[in-house]
Design a protein around this motif. Structure first.
Motif, PDB file in Angstrom:
ATOM      1  N   PHE A  46       0.869  -1.182   0.000  1.00  0.00           N
ATOM      2  CA  PHE A  46       0.000   0.000   0.000  1.00  0.00           C
ATOM      3  C   PHE A  46       0.902   1.228   0.000  1.00  0.00           C
ATOM      4  CE2 PHE A  46      -2.798   3.239   1.794  1.00  0.00           C
ATOM      5  CZ  PHE A  46      -4.027   2.944   1.208  1.00  0.00           C
ATOM      6  N   SER A  47       0.733   2.081  -0.994  1.00  0.00           N
ATOM      7  CA  SER A  47       1.602   3.247  -1.130  1.00  0.00           C
ATOM      8  C   SER A  47       0.978   4.472  -0.474  1.00  0.00           C
ATOM      9  CB  SER A  47       1.873   3.551  -2.604  1.00  0.00           C
ATOM     10  OG  SER A  47       0.748   4.176  -3.190  1.00  0.00           O
ATOM     11  N   THR A  48       1.784   5.502  -0.281  1.00  0.00           N
ATOM     12  CA  THR A  48       1.277   6.755   0.274  1.00  0.00           C
ATOM     13  C   THR A  48       0.261   7.401  -0.665  1.00  0.00           C
ATOM     14  OG1 THR A  48       3.265   7.802  -0.656  1.00  0.00           O
ATOM     15  CG2 THR A  48       3.290   7.289   1.699  1.00  0.00           C
ATOM     16  N   GLU A  49       0.293   7.020  -1.932  1.00  0.00           N
ATOM     17  CA  GLU A  49      -0.669   7.557  -2.905  1.00  0.00           C
ATOM     18  C   GLU A  49      -1.957   6.749  -2.968  1.00  0.00           C
ATOM     19  OE1 GLU A  49       3.000   9.146  -3.180  1.00  0.00           O
ATOM     20  OE2 GLU A  49       2.702   7.048  -3.775  1.00  0.00           O
ATOM     21  N   ASN A  50      -1.965   5.562  -2.411  1.00  0.00           N
ATOM     22  CA  ASN A  50      -3.158   4.705  -2.507  1.00  0.00           C
ATOM     23  C   ASN A  50      -4.334   5.208  -1.678  1.00  0.00           C
ATOM     24  OD1 ASN A  50      -1.339   1.549  -2.832  1.00  0.00           O
ATOM     25  ND2 ASN A  50      -2.119   2.945  -4.399  1.00  0.00           N
ATOM     26  N   TRP A  51      -4.101   6.203  -0.800  1.00  0.00           N
ATOM     27  CA  TRP A  51      -5.213   6.790  -0.058  1.00  0.00           C
ATOM     28  C   TRP A  51      -6.187   7.503  -0.998  1.00  0.00           C
ATOM     29  CZ3 TRP A  51      -5.672   5.215   4.770  1.00  0.00           C
ATOM     30  CH2 TRP A  51      -4.530   4.859   5.499  1.00  0.00           C
ATOM     31  N   LYS A  52      -5.759   7.776  -2.225  1.00  0.00           N
ATOM     32  CA  LYS A  52      -6.638   8.457  -3.193  1.00  0.00           C
ATOM     33  C   LYS A  52      -7.747   7.538  -3.698  1.00  0.00           C
ATOM     34  CE  LYS A  52      -2.648  11.120  -4.877  1.00  0.00           C
ATOM     35  NZ  LYS A  52      -1.746  11.354  -6.035  1.00  0.00           N
ATOM     36  N   ARG A  53      -7.642   6.253  -3.440  1.00  0.00           N
ATOM     37  CA  ARG A  53      -8.662   5.317  -3.895  1.00  0.00           C
ATOM     38  C   ARG A  53      -9.945   5.481  -3.074  1.00  0.00           C
ATOM     39  NH1 ARG A  53      -5.328  -0.271  -5.376  1.00  0.00           N
ATOM     40  NH2 ARG A  53      -3.741   0.771  -6.663  1.00  0.00           N
ATOM     41  N   SER A  54     -11.001   4.829  -3.502  1.00  0.00           N
ATOM     42  CA  SER A  54     -12.286   4.968  -2.815  1.00  0.00           C
ATOM     43  C   SER A  54     -12.176   4.507  -1.361  1.00  0.00           C
ATOM     44  CB  SER A  54     -13.359   4.148  -3.532  1.00  0.00           C
ATOM     45  OG  SER A  54     -13.136   2.763  -3.346  1.00  0.00           O
ATOM     46  N   THR A  55     -13.008   5.080  -0.515  1.00  0.00           N
ATOM     47  CA  THR A  55     -13.019   4.700   0.900  1.00  0.00           C
ATOM     48  C   THR A  55     -13.298   3.215   1.049  1.00  0.00           C
ATOM     49  OG1 THR A  55     -13.788   6.904   1.541  1.00  0.00           O
ATOM     50  CG2 THR A  55     -14.109   5.119   3.133  1.00  0.00           C
ATOM     51  N   GLU A  56     -14.204   2.693   0.234  1.00  0.00           N
ATOM     52  CA  GLU A  56     -14.546   1.267   0.302  1.00  0.00           C
ATOM     53  C   GLU A  56     -13.318   0.400   0.018  1.00  0.00           C
ATOM     54  OE1 GLU A  56     -17.548  -2.000  -1.834  1.00  0.00           O
ATOM     55  OE2 GLU A  56     -17.246  -0.010  -2.698  1.00  0.00           O
ATOM     56  N   GLU A  57     -12.552   0.767  -1.014  1.00  0.00           N
ATOM     57  CA  GLU A  57     -11.382  -0.041  -1.366  1.00  0.00           C
ATOM     58  C   GLU A  57     -10.299   0.072  -0.304  1.00  0.00           C
ATOM     59  OE1 GLU A  57      -8.291  -0.878  -5.088  1.00  0.00           O
ATOM     60  OE2 GLU A  57     -10.040   0.423  -5.369  1.00  0.00           O
ATOM     61  N   VAL A  58     -10.068   1.278   0.205  1.00  0.00           N
ATOM     62  CA  VAL A  58      -9.033   1.457   1.227  1.00  0.00           C
ATOM     63  C   VAL A  58      -9.380   0.678   2.491  1.00  0.00           C
ATOM     64  CG1 VAL A  58      -7.970   3.120   2.801  1.00  0.00           C
ATOM     65  CG2 VAL A  58      -8.216   3.683   0.379  1.00  0.00           C
ATOM     66  N   LEU A  59     -10.619   0.789   2.944  1.00  0.00           N
ATOM     67  CA  LEU A  59     -11.035   0.054   4.147  1.00  0.00           C
ATOM     68  C   LEU A  59     -10.957  -1.451   3.917  1.00  0.00           C
ATOM     69  CD1 LEU A  59     -14.074   2.193   5.370  1.00  0.00           C
ATOM     70  CD2 LEU A  59     -11.778   2.091   6.347  1.00  0.00           C
ATOM     71  N   GLY A  60     -11.334  -1.871   2.709  1.00  0.00           N
ATOM     72  CA  GLY A  60     -11.252  -3.288   2.389  1.00  0.00           C
ATOM     73  C   GLY A  60      -9.815  -3.794   2.399  1.00  0.00           C
ATOM     74  N   LEU A  61      -8.907  -2.995   1.855  1.00  0.00           N
ATOM     75  CA  LEU A  61      -7.489  -3.369   1.865  1.00  0.00           C
ATOM     76  C   LEU A  61      -6.957  -3.477   3.282  1.00  0.00           C
ATOM     77  CD1 LEU A  61      -6.153  -1.243  -1.115  1.00  0.00           C
ATOM     78  CD2 LEU A  61      -5.883  -3.713  -0.873  1.00  0.00           C
ATOM     79  N   MET A  62      -7.307  -2.522   4.135  1.00  0.00           N
ATOM     80  CA  MET A  62      -6.832  -2.560   5.517  1.00  0.00           C
ATOM     81  C   MET A  62      -7.359  -3.794   6.240  1.00  0.00           C
ATOM     82  SD  MET A  62      -4.800  -0.068   5.761  1.00  0.00           S
ATOM     83  CE  MET A  62      -4.391   1.266   4.634  1.00  0.00           C
ATOM     84  N   ALA A  63      -8.599  -4.168   5.948  1.00  0.00           N
ATOM     85  CA  ALA A  63      -9.163  -5.377   6.554  1.00  0.00           C
ATOM     86  C   ALA A  63      -8.423  -6.619   6.071  1.00  0.00           C
ATOM     87  CB  ALA A  63     -10.653  -5.480   6.230  1.00  0.00           C
ATOM     88  N   ILE A  64      -8.052  -6.634   4.794  1.00  0.00           N
ATOM     89  CA  ILE A  64      -7.289  -7.770   4.245  1.00  0.00           C
ATOM     90  C   ILE A  64      -5.925  -7.853   4.912  1.00  0.00           C
ATOM     91  CG2 ILE A  64      -6.115  -8.603   2.162  1.00  0.00           C
ATOM     92  CD1 ILE A  64      -8.530  -7.510   0.560  1.00  0.00           C
ATOM     93  N   PHE A  65      -5.265  -6.713   5.101  1.00  0.00           N
ATOM     94  CA  PHE A  65      -3.967  -6.718   5.779  1.00  0.00           C
ATOM     95  C   PHE A  65      -4.096  -7.298   7.185  1.00  0.00           C
ATOM     96  CE2 PHE A  65      -2.932  -2.620   3.232  1.00  0.00           C
ATOM     97  CZ  PHE A  65      -2.627  -3.381   2.118  1.00  0.00           C
ATOM     98  N   ALA A  66      -5.122  -6.856   7.921  1.00  0.00           N
ATOM     99  CA  ALA A  66      -5.304  -7.333   9.295  1.00  0.00           C
ATOM    100  C   ALA A  66      -5.561  -8.841   9.327  1.00  0.00           C
ATOM    101  CB  ALA A  66      -6.460  -6.575   9.952  1.00  0.00           C
ATOM    102  N   ARG A  67      -6.406  -9.317   8.423  1.00  0.00           N
ATOM    103  CA  ARG A  67      -6.701 -10.760   8.396  1.00  0.00           C
ATOM    104  C   ARG A  67      -5.454 -11.547   8.031  1.00  0.00           C
ATOM    105  NH1 ARG A  67     -11.597  -9.194   5.910  1.00  0.00           N
ATOM    106  NH2 ARG A  67     -10.777  -9.755   3.863  1.00  0.00           N
ATOM    107  N   TYR A  68      -4.677 -11.036   7.086  1.00  0.00           N
ATOM    108  CA  TYR A  68      -3.458 -11.735   6.668  1.00  0.00           C
ATOM    109  C   TYR A  68      -2.505 -11.903   7.847  1.00  0.00           C
ATOM    110  CZ  TYR A  68       0.773 -12.888   4.070  1.00  0.00           C
ATOM    111  OH  TYR A  68       1.904 -13.517   3.612  1.00  0.00           O
ATOM    112  N   ILE A  69      -2.313 -10.827   8.606  1.00  0.00           N
ATOM    113  CA  ILE A  69      -1.407 -10.896   9.752  1.00  0.00           C
ATOM    114  C   ILE A  69      -1.917 -11.888  10.778  1.00  0.00           C
ATOM    115  CG2 ILE A  69      -0.467  -9.585  11.697  1.00  0.00           C
ATOM    116  CD1 ILE A  69      -0.508  -7.105   9.847  1.00  0.00           C
TER     117      ILE A  69
END
Length: 224
Positions: A46-69
């Motif tokens: 996840f890059s510093t520029e990826n915050w520009k993506r939709s809120t849904e996608e960003v929140l979904g990515l963060m949830a995927i990171f948490a589940r992966y860990i």
């Protein structure tokens, strides 16, 4: 690891399906890396520029990171994988920060594979944070300007105890570096593949490594 969203869109699925598939591919590449002779593996999640993506996608990515860990902590320990993170954690959810710190502590003693995940990372941002750290030390009288060397700057970066990359691979057909390890990759070899990340297999990685092994790396010099 580029191409997750396009992989899903090409199949008529939501982009987050592609990100979940991409996380599964990470597990396969991490598992294959030691047998391919890889001791250090850094993945750009996840890059510093990826915050520009939709809120849904960003929140979904963060949830995927948490589940992966959460799901991979035991396997990482069992397989001798040390996991750590680079990037600015301050903007991440506190729960995710705790998960990151937890798996770093749990796997700190392992060395079969050193896995680094770049999350909220940008090469320019890293350089800026490192430069600010040096400026503060100079302002406080703890460092002389003449002592600011390449080594001094590198020692203030997120990657201070991680070797510079020998090879950088970008998937999905894009042929730009996108702010990844800007300082560290000065003499890295590059490979650009049209394969979207969810389709990037250990076999393709092995093929790329074989090509890399045949390259002559002179680091600005001439052949002996």
């Amino acid at each position: 690891m580029d191409g997750n969203g396009r992989w899903a869109t090409n199949r008529g699925w939501p982009r987050l399906v592609g990100h979940r598939k991409g996380a599964e591919r990470v597990k396969q590449i991490v598992a294959a890396a030691p047998d391919l002779g890889i001791k250090w593996l850094t993945i750009y999640a996840f890059s510093t520029e990826n915050w520009k993506r939709s809120t849904e996608e960003v929140l979904g990515l963060m949830a995927i990171f948490a589940r992966y860990i959460q799901r991979e902590a035991e396997r990482m320990s069992r397989e001798g994988v040390r996991m750590r993170f680079i990037g600015d954690r301050s903007k991440l959810d506190p729960k995710l920060q705790r998960l990151m710190a937890g798996i770093e502590a749990r796997t700190a003693g392992f060395s079969r594979l050193n896995l680094t995940v770049a999350i909220n990372y940008g090469g320019r941002d890293e350089l800026l944070r490192a430069t600010r750290a040096l400026a503060i030390e100079v302002a406080e009288g703890r460092l002389e300007p003449c002592d600011i060397t390449e080594a001094a700057l590198a020692d203030r970066m997120d990657t201070r105890d991680i070797p510079d990359p020998d090879l950088v691979i970008r998937t999905s057909g894009e042929t730009r570096t996108s702010n990844f390890l800007v300082w560290q990759s000065a003499y890295a070899e590059y490979e650009f593949t049209p394969t979207l990340w969810p389709d990037f297999s250990p076999e393709e990685l092995a093929t790329i490594l074989a090509r890399f092994g045949n390259r002559e790396r002179r680091f600005g010099g001439v052949p002996a």
